[in-house]
Design a protein around this motif. Structure first.
Motif, PDB file in Angstrom:
ATOM      1  N   GLN A   1       4.852 -16.997   9.403  1.00 14.85           N
ATOM      2  CA  GLN A   1       3.683 -17.055   8.534  1.00 14.85           C
ATOM      3  C   GLN A   1       2.656 -15.977   8.863  1.00 14.85           C
ATOM      4  N   ASN A   2       2.479 -15.643  10.133  1.00 17.66           N
ATOM      5  CA  ASN A   2       1.450 -14.663  10.463  1.00 17.66           C
ATOM      6  C   ASN A   2       1.785 -13.283   9.921  1.00 17.66           C
ATOM      7  N   ASP A   3       3.024 -12.851  10.086  1.00 14.38           N
ATOM      8  CA  ASP A   3       3.380 -11.507   9.643  1.00 14.38           C
ATOM      9  C   ASP A   3       3.246 -11.375   8.124  1.00 14.38           C
ATOM     10  N   ARG A   4       3.598 -12.427   7.407  1.00 14.88           N
ATOM     11  CA  ARG A   4       3.423 -12.404   5.949  1.00 14.88           C
ATOM     12  C   ARG A   4       1.946 -12.418   5.580  1.00 14.88           C
ATOM     13  N   HIS A   5       1.169 -13.213   6.316  1.00 13.73           N
ATOM     14  CA  HIS A   5      -0.255 -13.362   6.050  1.00 13.73           C
ATOM     15  C   HIS A   5      -0.976 -12.024   6.177  1.00 13.73           C
ATOM     16  N   GLU A   6      -0.756 -11.298   7.273  1.00 14.92           N
ATOM     17  CA  GLU A   6      -1.508 -10.060   7.419  1.00 14.92           C
ATOM     18  C   GLU A   6      -0.959  -8.946   6.536  1.00 14.92           C
ATOM     19  N   THR A   7       0.335  -8.988   6.222  1.00 13.94           N
ATOM     20  CA  THR A   7       0.858  -8.046   5.230  1.00 13.94           C
ATOM     21  C   THR A   7       0.107  -8.223   3.909  1.00 13.94           C
ATOM     22  N   ALA A   8      -0.076  -9.476   3.503  1.00 17.91           N
ATOM     23  CA  ALA A   8      -0.819  -9.762   2.272  1.00 17.91           C
ATOM     24  C   ALA A   8      -2.270  -9.298   2.382  1.00 17.91           C
ATOM     25  N   ALA A   9      -2.872  -9.469   3.566  1.00 12.62           N
ATOM     26  CA  ALA A   9      -4.264  -9.057   3.755  1.00 12.62           C
ATOM     27  C   ALA A   9      -4.423  -7.552   3.629  1.00 12.62           C
ATOM     28  N   PHE A  10      -3.499  -6.791   4.203  1.00 10.61           N
ATOM     29  CA  PHE A  10      -3.579  -5.332   4.106  1.00 10.61           C
ATOM     30  C   PHE A  10      -3.470  -4.893   2.643  1.00 10.61           C
ATOM     31  N   LYS A  11      -2.543  -5.485   1.925  1.00  5.75           N
ATOM     32  CA  LYS A  11      -2.387  -5.135   0.510  1.00  5.75           C
ATOM     33  C   LYS A  11      -3.624  -5.527  -0.288  1.00  5.75           C
ATOM     34  N   ARG A  12      -4.165  -6.694   0.000  1.00  8.69           N
ATOM     35  CA  ARG A  12      -5.307  -7.214  -0.746  1.00  8.69           C
ATOM     36  C   ARG A  12      -6.530  -6.310  -0.583  1.00  8.69           C
ATOM     37  N   GLN A  13      -6.765  -5.816   0.633  1.00  9.45           N
ATOM     38  CA  GLN A  13      -7.965  -5.031   0.875  1.00  9.45           C
ATOM     39  C   GLN A  13      -7.759  -3.536   0.672  1.00  9.45           C
ATOM     40  N   LEU A  14      -6.596  -3.021   1.032  1.00 14.52           N
ATOM     41  CA  LEU A  14      -6.385  -1.573   0.997  1.00 14.52           C
ATOM     42  C   LEU A  14      -5.684  -1.095  -0.263  1.00 14.52           C
ATOM     43  N   GLY A  15      -5.131  -2.016  -1.039  1.00 14.98           N
ATOM     44  CA  GLY A  15      -4.472  -1.636  -2.271  1.00 14.98           C
ATOM     45  C   GLY A  15      -3.278  -0.727  -2.031  1.00 14.98           C
ATOM     46  N   GLU A  16      -3.175   0.316  -2.818  1.00 15.67           N
ATOM     47  CA  GLU A  16      -2.022   1.221  -2.729  1.00 15.67           C
ATOM     48  C   GLU A  16      -1.943   1.915  -1.371  1.00 15.67           C
ATOM     49  N   HIS A  17      -3.086   2.137  -0.727  1.00 15.30           N
ATOM     50  CA  HIS A  17      -3.082   2.827   0.573  1.00 15.30           C
ATOM     51  C   HIS A  17      -2.317   2.030   1.627  1.00 15.30           C
ATOM     52  N   ALA A  18      -2.236   0.715   1.459  1.00 18.38           N
ATOM     53  CA  ALA A  18      -1.505  -0.114   2.415  1.00 18.38           C
ATOM     54  C   ALA A  18      -0.049   0.316   2.527  1.00 18.38           C
TER      55      ALA A  18
END
Length: 423
Positions: A316-333
């Motif tokens: 769950q943690n690895d999926r959670h922070e992957t989602a967080a990076f995408k959510r905040q950084l958008g395409e740059h993630a």
């Protein structure tokens, strides 16, 4: 806040497989792992039997027999790291007002090893229901109160300013440094000795994580047991360690000709108010912490050159922070390299955030992104650039490092190259 800028002018790292910042960097930049079958006690009764241990002789690192007797292992780590960080900075603390020198130390589980061992002794290995306190170490009270960690470091460096222990679970190591930065910025201190320390590899800690199945049961190949972002990951590997920094106001550090490793440009923390161990899949709270840290640094997401991930190796943690990076950084993630050093040095709970700050600083210093070891089978749900197996040369002026802890704590810090243009 005064608007003072804060930089790192000294640091030391005690980590599995690499005591000292140089040895630590060699380990993680070469993609070597320090995880092994537990040697501190017989792990055979437990579900998880691997850990990342430090081969540490306290007297070899300058602690007296009395200090060893007085301090738990985690406190010993913190004191050694603090002494070496001050020496690394070249600062003569005797020339400063001691009331303007402060200490913040993070820890998640305090003197766990000492308490576990002392209970074993006073209960005669659990045989006695009514324990005999006469067998306990004379300084047992110091084991009971984690504040003793900050007190020991303050005694070591002669700090008479703010002295605090920060205990926010696995974000303690980021939060302690972030709090120290705030104290300098607001004018409450000029110099802070800040970092974290944990030594949790004890039967009680292993049993607790066994109960919630957070740690990996993989033991056939201990060096490959920690597998952040890999499709075959099944829990984290417990670790231990410490990292401590000397923090100063930037202009003051320049005036004394101090070596400046990095500027701490932004920091923020949030909580999900959701579940003690569970995480919402959208990563909203971590994304919010990232946004606020970037705002404080006056940078946008596209400025990030490298993300030092929490990367614990749980599903769950690895999926959670992957989602967080995408959510905040958008395409740059999708274009910024991301990696987890827990794949190499394990998860030292409250200490790991400071150890990861050290890794981020060294990535800036060397323009190298350390790899995620043991990443052979990417998880389709973790589809970012996780720098598998081998370090990568990469211009690294701005690093985002993040942490996620039980209780829903989510923290983020932005570090920048010290010679960047004024903001």
């Amino acid at each position: 806040m005064t608007g003072r800028r804060v930089c790192i002018t000294g640091m030391e790292v005690l980590a599995p497989g690499g005591i000292g910042a140089k040895n630590f960097w060699n380990l993680i930049s070469e993609g070597r792992t320090a995880t092994r079958r537990i040697t501190f006690f017989d792990p055979s009764p437990f579900r998880s039997r691997v850990a990342a241990e430090i081969d540490f002789d306290p007297e070899e690192f300058g602690l007296t027999p009395q200090e060893v007797r007085r301090m738990d292992r985690a406190a010993q780590f913190a004191v050694v790291a603090a002494r070496n960080a001050v020496a690394d900075s070249g600062i003569d603390l005797a020339g400063y007002d001691p009331h303007r020198i402060g200490v913040t130390i993070g820890t998640a589980v305090g003197a766990t090893m000492g308490l576990d061992e002392e209970y074993r002794i006073v209960s005669d290995a659990g045989r006695l229901h009514q324990v005999d306190h006469h067998y306990a170490v004379p300084h047992l009270y110091n084991y009971m109160v984690p504040s003793s960690f900050a007190a020991e470091v303050a005694l070591t460096v002669g700090a008479e300013g703010p002295s605090t222990v920060v205990s926010t679970g696995c974000t303690s190591g980021i939060d302690s440094v972030g709090y120290a930065v705030d104290l300098i910025r607001e004018g409450s201190a000029d110099i802070m000795i800040a970092g974290s320390s944990d030594a949790p590899i004890s039967p009680i800690t292993v049993a607790c994580f066994d109960a919630i199945k957070a740690t990996t049961p993989r033991e056939d190949d201990p060096e490959c047991a920690s597998r952040p972002f890999d499709g075959t990951r099944n829990g984290f590997v417990l670790g231990e360690g410490s990292a401590v920094f000397v923090l100063e106001e930037l202009e003051s550090a320049k005036r004394r000709g101090a070596p400046i490793y990095a500027e701490i440009a932004g920091y923020a923390t949030r909580s999900n108010a959701y579940h003690m161990t569970g995480l919402r899949p959208d990563g909203a709270e971590m994304a919010e912490a990232i946004r606020l840290a970037l705002d404080e640094a006056r940078l946008n997401g596209d400025s990030i050159d490298y993300i030092n991930a929490h990367g614990s190796g749980t599903k769950q943690n690895d999926r959670h922070e992957t989602a967080a990076f995408k959510r905040q950084l958008g395409e740059h993630a999708y274009h910024v390299p991301v990696s987890s050093i827990k794949s190499m040095v394990g998860h030292s709970l409250g200490a790991i955030g400071s150890i990861e700050i050290a890794a981020s600083v060294l990535a800036i210093q060397n323009n190298v992104v350390p790899p995620t070891a043991n990443l052979h089978t990417p998880d389709p749900e973790c589809d970012l650039d996780y720098v598998p197996l081998t370090a990568r040369s990469h211009t690294t002026d701005t690093v985002l490092t993040v942490g996620s802890g039980f209780g829903g704590f989510q923290s983020a810090m932005v570090l920048t190259r010290p010679d960047r243009s004024d903001v």
